[in-house]
Design an enzyme around this catalytic site. Structure first.
Site, PDB file in Angstrom:
ATOM      1  N   ASN A 175       0.824  -1.212   0.000  1.00  0.00           N
ATOM      2  CA  ASN A 175       0.000   0.000   0.000  1.00  0.00           C
ATOM      3  C   ASN A 175       0.858   1.261   0.000  1.00  0.00           C
ATOM      4  O   ASN A 175       0.525   2.246  -0.659  1.00  0.00           O
ATOM      5  CB  ASN A 175      -0.961  -0.008   1.194  1.00  0.00           C
ATOM      6  CG  ASN A 175      -2.236  -0.784   0.860  1.00  0.00           C
ATOM      7  OD1 ASN A 175      -2.449  -1.184  -0.278  1.00  0.00           O
ATOM      8  ND2 ASN A 175      -3.067  -1.006   1.847  1.00  0.00           N
ATOM      9  N   LEU A 184      -0.921   5.400 -12.068  1.00  0.00           N
ATOM     10  CA  LEU A 184      -0.221   6.599 -12.521  1.00  0.00           C
ATOM     11  C   LEU A 184      -1.228   7.651 -12.980  1.00  0.00           C
ATOM     12  O   LEU A 184      -0.918   8.497 -13.810  1.00  0.00           O
ATOM     13  CB  LEU A 184       0.726   6.259 -13.682  1.00  0.00           C
ATOM     14  CG  LEU A 184       2.078   5.640 -13.322  1.00  0.00           C
ATOM     15  CD1 LEU A 184       2.911   5.399 -14.566  1.00  0.00           C
ATOM     16  CD2 LEU A 184       2.859   6.511 -12.329  1.00  0.00           C
ATOM     17  N   ALA A 214      -2.830  10.870 -12.413  1.00  0.00           N
ATOM     18  CA  ALA A 214      -2.676  12.069 -11.578  1.00  0.00           C
ATOM     19  C   ALA A 214      -4.056  12.645 -11.264  1.00  0.00           C
ATOM     20  O   ALA A 214      -5.009  12.457 -12.019  1.00  0.00           O
ATOM     21  CB  ALA A 214      -1.829  13.097 -12.308  1.00  0.00           C
ATOM     22  N   GLY A 264      -7.196   8.573  -1.153  1.00  0.00           N
ATOM     23  CA  GLY A 264      -7.937   8.605   0.107  1.00  0.00           C
ATOM     24  C   GLY A 264      -8.396   7.208   0.439  1.00  0.00           C
ATOM     25  O   GLY A 264      -7.796   6.226  -0.006  1.00  0.00           O
ATOM     26  N   CYS A 317      -7.637   2.661   3.488  1.00  0.00           N
ATOM     27  CA  CYS A 317      -6.382   1.908   3.576  1.00  0.00           C
ATOM     28  C   CYS A 317      -5.130   2.757   3.399  1.00  0.00           C
ATOM     29  O   CYS A 317      -4.287   2.804   4.297  1.00  0.00           O
ATOM     30  CB  CYS A 317      -6.381   0.787   2.540  1.00  0.00           C
ATOM     31  SG  CYS A 317      -7.287  -0.641   3.129  1.00  0.00           S
TER      32      CYS A 317
END
Ligand code: UDX
Ligand code: UDX
Length: 469
Positions: free
Chosen positions: A247, A289, A291, A296, A299
């Site tokens: 993560n 990837l 952007a 949020g 986890c």
């Protein structure tokens, strides 16, 4: 096999329902009576695509049951999953009190059968041994309580509680982290990239491998001809670390591309093109990837903070991870800065948010960037409205204030000075933007996920602003 899942949140319920779907006998335990009632009636308390269907099918064939009775669940299961929440504490550490209560509870109901206790919740590194200790404590307390009345009338000599334990309970603890994404959790369970099992106990690992045979052999996968799912068998601490590191890596990857986007904004490059160009390098990979206004959910924020906190406990400052967090915090408010550049003064303006949840296909608002955006806009004196495909329909508004939740996109657009796309819900691609532009005071679109078709929006009359393009 007989399985008990304790805690029926996003992780526990999906795990329980999927294991029941592949034919195991599952008892799900939750201490929330309302939730248990709902699930017994075949209704999922959370929105997760495909979950209600497999839940209802499992209830019909009788492979799943729900109860608030932990003792019944522990007695039923050979394998006991702990899947209760581990939310973040204010200092960034994990709040493990629910895991603690469940582990003690399991201990107090252990019988003579050998059990595998599985940490499915994301717990701080080293929690496997801690869970073992708590289970033993729970077992000892229950034995003392059971034997104390018999001894009360005895010879009067002092008896140490440990001497009352006639035999050691037979159990092992395994770490089996989950990698499910909300919104595709059922799919991810049947089509995992890998399964991680951490334990030093051979019998425990053997039982876990047997449990996962249908998934490892891809019997329920979308593509059944793929080779079997890799199973990583390792020690407890490494399994726990794998979850955090995975993560933290993904969150850092997103913060990386967001930083590149902010530089693109300044030098006049397009981050979407840049992400495509670097993602084709197989060492980098094109996923995660995208952007936008940042990560949020339940986890990434808590796991990255917990890893920073763990490193701190050992006297190591995790500079890179701290930077990933601070880039993300700044990124969430980037859309407000962009709005200020276009509208100048935000006080007295009306802004509409397209989407509230932290990502599409979920009803989850935990640590959603929308919450920070609402707070900041309200602070600046802006009236904030929002439309979200799930939140607007269900009326679930836990934790959101200072926002008017509209029931459809047209009502949202009506009278707005600008819209911000916050969540990349698929349906936002196909809204009638020509009509919406006509309802707005000034048609401005800040696309916080680089998700919309810029040319189509401009043709519809919008001034379009993306992230890093
Ligand atoms: C690097 C880039 O990988 C390449 O794409 C670019 O064009 C030039 O720079 P190279 O200099 O050949 O290529 O080194 P590489 O072997 O890819 O790795 C650079 C350094 O990173 C090495 O010292 C290597 O030991 C280290 N490394 C690499 C790690 O520490 N971990 C890794 O996983 C990979
Ligand atoms: C994550 C992990 O992916 C999963 O393996 C783990 O077990 C639980 O945490 P989840 O939080 O459900 O899953 O969502 P994910 O799809 O990973 O997205 C997390 C956040 O990153 C979202 O806010 C999403 O919008 C954002 N994101 C994702 C980006 O901003 N850009 C991307 O390219 C990908």
């Amino acid at each position: 096999m007989r399985v008990c899942v304790i805690g029926t949140g996003y992780v526990g319920l999906v795990t329980g329902a999927c294991l029941a779907h592949v034919g195991h006998q599952v008892v799900c335990v939750d201490n929330n009576e309302e939730k248990v009632k709902l699930m017994k009636a075949g209704q999922s308390p959370i929105f997760e695509p495909g979950l209600s269907e497999i839940l209802q099918a499992a209830i019909q064939v009788g492979t799943i049951a729900f109860t608030t009775d932990l003792a019944a669940g522990v007695t039923h299961g050979q394998i006991l999953f702990i899947a209760v929440g581990t939310p973040a504490l204010p200092d960034g550490g994990s709040d493990t009190r629910y895991v603690e209560a469940v582990a003690r509870g399991i201990g107090s109901h252990l019988d003579s059968e050998y059990k595998v206790i599985v940490n499915k919740s994301t717990v701080p590194i080293g929690s496997g041994d801690w869970v073992r200790m708590l289970v033993m404590d729970g077992y000892a307390e229950q034995r003392v309580e059971a034997v104390a009345p018999v001894l009360a009338g005895g010879g009067g000599e002092e008896i140490r509680p440990a001497s009352l334990l006639t035999h050691e309970p037979k159990f092992d603890v395994v770490s089996n982290p989950e990698f499910l994404r909300e919104g595709s959790a059922v799919y991810d369970t049947f089509n995992p990239d890998r399964i991680v099992l951490g334990s030093s106990s051979e019998p425990a690992i053997a039982l876990m491998q047997e449990l996962y045979i249908p998934i490892v052999e891809r019997q329920y996968a979308e593509n059944r001809s793929l080779p079997s799912v890799p199973v990583v068998v390792t020690d407890l601490s490494s399994a726990e670390m794998i979850k955090y590191a995975a993560n933290a890596f993904l969150a850092t990857k997103i913060s990386f591309i967001n930083e590149v986007a902010n530089i693109c904004d300044r030098v006049g490059a397009d981050v979407v093109e840049v992400a495509k160009g670097i993602g084709l390098d197989s060492r980098i990979g094109g996923k995660f990837l995208q952007a936008g206004l940042g990560w949020g959910g339940s986890c990434f924020p808590k796991d990255v903070s917990a890893l920073v906190h763990t490193a701190d406990d050992y006297g190591y400052e995790a500079h890179l991870l701290k930077a990933a967090v601070s880039v993300n915090q700044r990124q969430r408010l980037m859309v407000v800065e962009k709005l200020q550049q276009v509208l100048k003064i935000l006080k007295g303006k009306t802004v509409g948010l397209l989407g509230l949840t932290f990502k599409p296909n979920t009803d989850d608002l935990r640590d959603a960037p929308a919450l920070n955006i609402i707070e900041q806009l309200s602070r600046l004196g802006t009236k904030v409205k929002a439309y979200d495909p799930i939140i607007s329909q269900t009326g679930m508004r836990h934790g959101i204030s200072d926002v008017i939740v509209e029931t459809d996109p047209d009502r949202l657009a009506d009278g707005c000075d600008a819209l911000i796309l916050v969540t990349d819900w698929q349906e936002f691609r196909n809204l009638n933007y020509v009509h919406m532009a006509g309802l707005m005071h000034s048609p401005v679109m800040i696309d916080g996920r680089n998700f919309l078709d810029q040319k189509a929006l401009e043709k519809a009359g919008f001034r379009y602003v993306g992230i890093g393009r």
